[in-house]
Design a protein around this motif. Structure first.
Motif, PDB file in Angstrom:
ATOM      1  N   GLN A 254       0.835  -1.200   0.000  1.00 18.10           N
ATOM      2  CA  GLN A 254       0.000   0.000   0.000  1.00 18.10           C
ATOM      3  C   GLN A 254       0.874   1.256   0.000  1.00 18.10           C
ATOM      4  OE1 GLN A 254      -2.181  -0.840   3.555  1.00 18.10           O
ATOM      5  NE2 GLN A 254      -3.756  -2.060   2.529  1.00 18.10           N
ATOM      6  N   ALA A 255       1.903   1.261   0.843  1.00 14.50           N
ATOM      7  CA  ALA A 255       2.806   2.407   0.903  1.00 14.50           C
ATOM      8  C   ALA A 255       3.562   2.580  -0.406  1.00 14.50           C
ATOM      9  CB  ALA A 255       3.789   2.235   2.066  1.00 14.50           C
ATOM     10  N   ARG A 256       4.004   1.471  -0.981  1.00 18.60           N
ATOM     11  CA  ARG A 256       4.718   1.544  -2.258  1.00 18.60           C
ATOM     12  C   ARG A 256       3.841   2.138  -3.348  1.00 18.60           C
ATOM     13  NH1 ARG A 256       7.977  -4.070  -3.213  1.00 18.60           N
ATOM     14  NH2 ARG A 256       7.823  -3.265  -5.344  1.00 18.60           N
ATOM     15  N   ALA A 257       2.569   1.796  -3.325  1.00 20.64           N
ATOM     16  CA  ALA A 257       1.659   2.320  -4.343  1.00 20.64           C
ATOM     17  C   ALA A 257       1.532   3.837  -4.246  1.00 20.64           C
ATOM     18  CB  ALA A 257       0.286   1.658  -4.196  1.00 20.64           C
ATOM     19  N   LEU A 258       1.411   4.353  -3.015  1.00 19.31           N
ATOM     20  CA  LEU A 258       1.233   5.795  -2.850  1.00 19.31           C
ATOM     21  C   LEU A 258       2.519   6.566  -3.140  1.00 19.31           C
ATOM     22  CD1 LEU A 258      -0.682   8.097  -2.050  1.00 19.31           C
ATOM     23  CD2 LEU A 258       0.085   7.802   0.315  1.00 19.31           C
ATOM     24  N   PHE A 259       3.645   6.041  -2.661  1.00 14.72           N
ATOM     25  CA  PHE A 259       4.904   6.787  -2.772  1.00 14.72           C
ATOM     26  C   PHE A 259       5.629   6.548  -4.093  1.00 14.72           C
ATOM     27  CE2 PHE A 259       4.932   6.300   2.058  1.00 14.72           C
ATOM     28  CZ  PHE A 259       4.338   7.535   2.252  1.00 14.72           C
ATOM     29  N   GLY A 260       5.386   5.411  -4.731  1.00 18.50           N
ATOM     30  CA  GLY A 260       6.097   5.089  -5.964  1.00 18.50           C
ATOM     31  C   GLY A 260       7.304   4.213  -5.675  1.00 18.50           C
ATOM     32  N   ASP A 261       7.500   3.187  -6.495  1.00 14.47           N
ATOM     33  CA  ASP A 261       8.586   2.239  -6.255  1.00 14.47           C
ATOM     34  C   ASP A 261       9.968   2.855  -6.414  1.00 14.47           C
ATOM     35  OD1 ASP A 261       7.044   0.126  -5.540  1.00 14.47           O
ATOM     36  OD2 ASP A 261       7.247  -0.994  -7.407  1.00 14.47           O
ATOM     37  N   ASP A 262      10.066   3.983  -7.078  1.00 14.81           N
ATOM     38  CA  ASP A 262      11.387   4.573  -7.286  1.00 14.81           C
ATOM     39  C   ASP A 262      11.890   5.342  -6.065  1.00 14.81           C
ATOM     40  OD1 ASP A 262       9.295   6.458  -7.772  1.00 14.81           O
ATOM     41  OD2 ASP A 262      10.779   7.812  -8.649  1.00 14.81           O
ATOM     42  N   MET A 263      11.022   5.572  -5.055  1.00 16.76           N
ATOM     43  CA  MET A 263      11.462   6.373  -3.912  1.00 16.76           C
ATOM     44  C   MET A 263      12.488   5.635  -3.064  1.00 16.76           C
ATOM     45  SD  MET A 263       9.240   8.490  -1.064  1.00 16.76           S
ATOM     46  CE  MET A 263       9.052   7.336   0.279  1.00 16.76           C
ATOM     47  N   LEU A 264      12.317   4.323  -2.907  1.00 16.40           N
ATOM     48  CA  LEU A 264      13.217   3.555  -2.047  1.00 16.40           C
ATOM     49  C   LEU A 264      13.759   2.332  -2.781  1.00 16.40           C
ATOM     50  CD1 LEU A 264      11.188   3.583   1.313  1.00 16.40           C
ATOM     51  CD2 LEU A 264      13.044   5.088   0.642  1.00 16.40           C
ATOM     52  N   ASN A 265      13.997   2.460  -4.075  1.00 15.30           N
ATOM     53  CA  ASN A 265      14.448   1.290  -4.818  1.00 15.30           C
ATOM     54  C   ASN A 265      15.960   1.119  -4.719  1.00 15.30           C
ATOM     55  OD1 ASN A 265      15.327   3.350  -6.444  1.00 15.30           O
ATOM     56  ND2 ASN A 265      14.112   2.779  -8.235  1.00 15.30           N
ATOM     57  N   GLN A 266      16.490   0.178  -5.487  1.00 12.94           N
ATOM     58  CA  GLN A 266      17.907  -0.172  -5.433  1.00 12.94           C
ATOM     59  C   GLN A 266      18.783   1.065  -5.646  1.00 12.94           C
ATOM     60  OE1 GLN A 266      18.916  -3.222  -8.212  1.00 12.94           O
ATOM     61  NE2 GLN A 266      20.884  -3.693  -7.277  1.00 12.94           N
ATOM     62  N   GLY A 267      19.770   1.218  -4.782  1.00 13.39           N
ATOM     63  CA  GLY A 267      20.665   2.370  -4.849  1.00 13.39           C
ATOM     64  C   GLY A 267      20.336   3.436  -3.833  1.00 13.39           C
ATOM     65  N   ASN A 268      19.140   3.384  -3.251  1.00  9.51           N
ATOM     66  CA  ASN A 268      18.769   4.330  -2.204  1.00  9.51           C
ATOM     67  C   ASN A 268      19.205   3.813  -0.837  1.00  9.51           C
ATOM     68  OD1 ASN A 268      17.061   6.659  -3.313  1.00  9.51           O
ATOM     69  ND2 ASN A 268      16.147   4.884  -4.322  1.00  9.51           N
TER      70      ASN A 268
END
Length: 644
Positions: A254-268
């Motif tokens: 649910q959180a990923r959907a609202l924030f977007g997968d690129d906010m905390l993806n690989q490299g972060n």
């Protein structure tokens, strides 16, 4: 199909239609999926000492899953099954993550605040009949320092259900720095345990366990219980919230959907400074980034409270190229006093603030000083963690808790005096904030605590009544206006006033008392105590304060001030009417804060249909001091206006 960005309520509803929620079966399965995808990518980095923040230890996703499986297998070999409660009494360590996720892959974890008194910890473990406890083994050559092991010994003596204690030693984390040797083979400290309890060294116990599979033949299903968390207080006996695997993985998605997968993806890199006995640390800076390939940075065993962590905060952000952290209003207020200076913090894109209302002035000043975007959010242990947030890509309304999470309905409901559904509130109308969805918990451990928490609407849907009051505007944003639960929230720390009051009622000469959260510009709220003496008794507040300090099990809950009054305000049925005391404490807080800034004013209050009351401020003299006074007043999370 590339998933769309959620900017508003319409986007949110369209997202739900286009992308049905596909849940992994368990937190373990979610982590296995990450291992398969990210392999040798860094998953976890641990900084032991903030003064030497450049020194760290890292674990890849493959390493992390190996330790998680070994931990799970060790627990299974000690008799743990899906119904076994595993107490975790640890600071923020890599091993804490091994035990949290390995524990959930085997049974039910119960992380507990190590700062609680032994009697409170034992009471919680006894209530759930915990048979295993994981804690810190004593650190050699540290005889003059208080150790968690001493508390664990006291807990063990008070907990008949315990059969095994697993000791995690920290010595290997810094033996090379301080020339500290591992505990000797005789393990003299183990002899302090009751004879009914068997001691196991964590690393010895996992050494012979498989790294590549679980030996437990049970297949985890979404409805299996995964965790217990104490909620509603940090003293006495908090309510124990029961959650299952479906709750936890659903809330992450649910959180990923609202924030977007690129906010905390690989490299972060995600900084975790909140304690791992709290759902925010475990979920927002734990399972959420681990599901997306991010690297979690643990800063000191004590997190943000560790020695020199705050003094080196911006240096740590710059050194590790941190992109996200989560905190409470107290943290952001403290960071305003720590200039960024020459540190390059360009990597830091977002911060999440929850647990308590963010004062408007703190919000504005932080974003102005750092250029970093704050995402205000709202959640509760009963909803797994998060329930709403200001959208990352859309409008951020300061003071709002934002849009609901996708796949989690959230409504303001009008209830009758018995907590029964009447109707859905109109736009802008204050009512009870209720949630439902896969993230909503199973219930409280004690059946009697579940009375009145569920609401059935006209469509026969069952909702959880958060106990918080608020309204929803025409754009779908939610706003909090008060807390029905009466919790005192000190820097994001939930304090149950009853646990303070029960202690005070034991003091001779007290006829009645009420603990209230008094607004504070730094912590959000501080616990204060209103007390009425018995007839003919003159209470000595210094002695009463000393009594509180000696008998309240959590330092954060000790009242910062005691006010003696003739009688407590009561309702028509004889209950203490706390809103009147809250109003009095708020007026006092405003007056005191203005005086601290040498601003003379008359402070009062008036009834308000939305917020209950509003503070009125009338400056002594001309209006030229209004800008300065407004800046000061906006440091408090209150509702106020000028008294014309």
């Amino acid at each position: 199909m590339m998933k769309q960005q959620i900017k508003n309520q319409d986007d949110l509803e369209q997202y739900e239609q286009n992308f049905p929620l596909n849940l992994p079966s368990s937190t373990y399965q979610m982590l296995c999926d990450s291992e398969a995808q990210f392999g040798d990518t860094k998953a976890l980095t641990f900084v032991l000492n903030a003064t030497q923040y450049q020194n760290s230890t890292s674990y890849s996703y493959r390493n992390l899953l190996a330790y998680i499986r070994q931990t799970a297998n060790m627990l299974y070999s000690l008799g743990a099954d899906k119904d076994t409660v595993i107490g975790i009494l640890l600071p923020n360590l890599p091993e804490t993550h091994f035990c949290i996720w390995g524990g959930e892959a085997t049974g039910i974890i119960f992380p507990i605040n190590p700062l609680l008194e032994p009697s409170v910890i034992a009471g919680l473990l006894n209530e759930v009949k915990a048979t295993l406890l994981i804690t810190l083994a004593p650190l050699p050559n540290q005889d003059n320092k208080p150790q968690l092991w001493d508390k664990a010994i006291a807990v063990a003596k008070l907990t008949p259900s315990l059969q095994h204690i697993i000791g995690v030693t920290m010595a290997h984390h810094f033996a090379h720095q301080l020339n500290i040797t591992l505990p000797d083979a005789n393990r003299e400290f183990v002899k302090q345990l009751p004879e009914t309890i068997t001691y196991h060294d964590f690393y010895t116990g996992i050494a012979s366990q498989p790294k590549d599979r679980l030996i437990n033949p049970h297949t985890i299903v979404p409805e299996d219980l995964s965790s217990f968390f104490g909620t509603g207080g940090t003293t006495g006996m908090p309510k124990i919230a029961m959650r299952n695997h479906k709750n936890e993985v659903a809330n992450v998605l649910q959180a990923r959907a609202l924030f977007g997968d690129d906010m905390l993806n690989q490299g972060n890199v995600v900084l975790c400074g909140l304690p791992l006995f709290h759902v925010n640390a475990v979920m927002v800076t734990g399972l959420l980034p681990l599901s997306m390939g991010s690297e979690i940075l643990l800063v000191s065993p004590e997190g943000y409270r560790g020695d020199e962590v705050m003094a080196n905060f911006w240096a740590i952000i710059a050194h590790y190229r941190v992109s996200f952290f989560s905190g409470v209003p107290t943290l952001f207020a403290g960071l305003l006093n720590l200039p960024v200076g020459d540190h390059d913090i360009a990597s830091l894109k977002h911060c999440l603030c929850g647990a308590a209302p963010m004062p408007i002035e703190v919000f504005k000043q932080f974003e102005k000083q750092t250029g970093v975007q704050i995402i205000e959010a709202y959640g509760m242990t009963e909803g797994n963690c998060g329930s709403s947030a200001n959208p990352r890509f859309g409008e951020k309304k300061i003071g709002s808790i934002g849009l609901r999470f996708p796949y989690q309905p959230m409504q303001v409901m009008m209830l009758d005096g018995n907590g029964k559904f009447v109707r859905v509130a109109n736009t802008g109308e204050v009512g009870n904030i209720c949630i439902r969805g896969d993230n909503v918990f199973v219930g409280y451990y004690l059946a009697q605590q579940n009375q009145g928490i569920w609401v059935t609407d006209s469509d026969n849907h069952t909702w959880f009544n958060s106990g918080d009051l608020g309204y929803q505007d025409a754009d779908g944003y939610f706003f909090l206006t008060g807390r029905k639960k009466e919790l005192i929230i000190r820097g994001g720390h939930n304090i149950d006033p009853k646990m303070i009051e029960e202690v005070v009622y034991q003091y001779d000469g007290v006829a009645g008392c009420a603990a209230i959260g008094k607004p504070d510009s730094y912590t959000g709220e501080l616990p204060v105590l209103f007390v009425a003496p018995k007839p003919g008794i003159s209470l000595d507040t210094d002695k009463l304060m000393q009594f509180c300090q000696q008998n309240i099990g959590e330092k954060a809950a000790i009242p910062k001030a005691i006010y003696v009054i003739d009688a407590l305000p009561l309702t028509a049925v004889g209950k203490v009417f706390k809103p009147a005391l809250k109003r009095q404490a708020t007026v006092m807080a405003v007056s005191e804060l203005l005086l601290q800034h040498h601003i003379k004013a008359t402070v009062s209050s008036k009834d308000d249909p939305t917020y209950g009351f509003i503070v009125l401020v009338k400056l002594d003299g001309d209006a030229s001091h209004q800008p300065q006074a407004k800046t000061v007043l906006d440091q408090l999370a209150i509702h106020w206006q000028w008294d014309e």
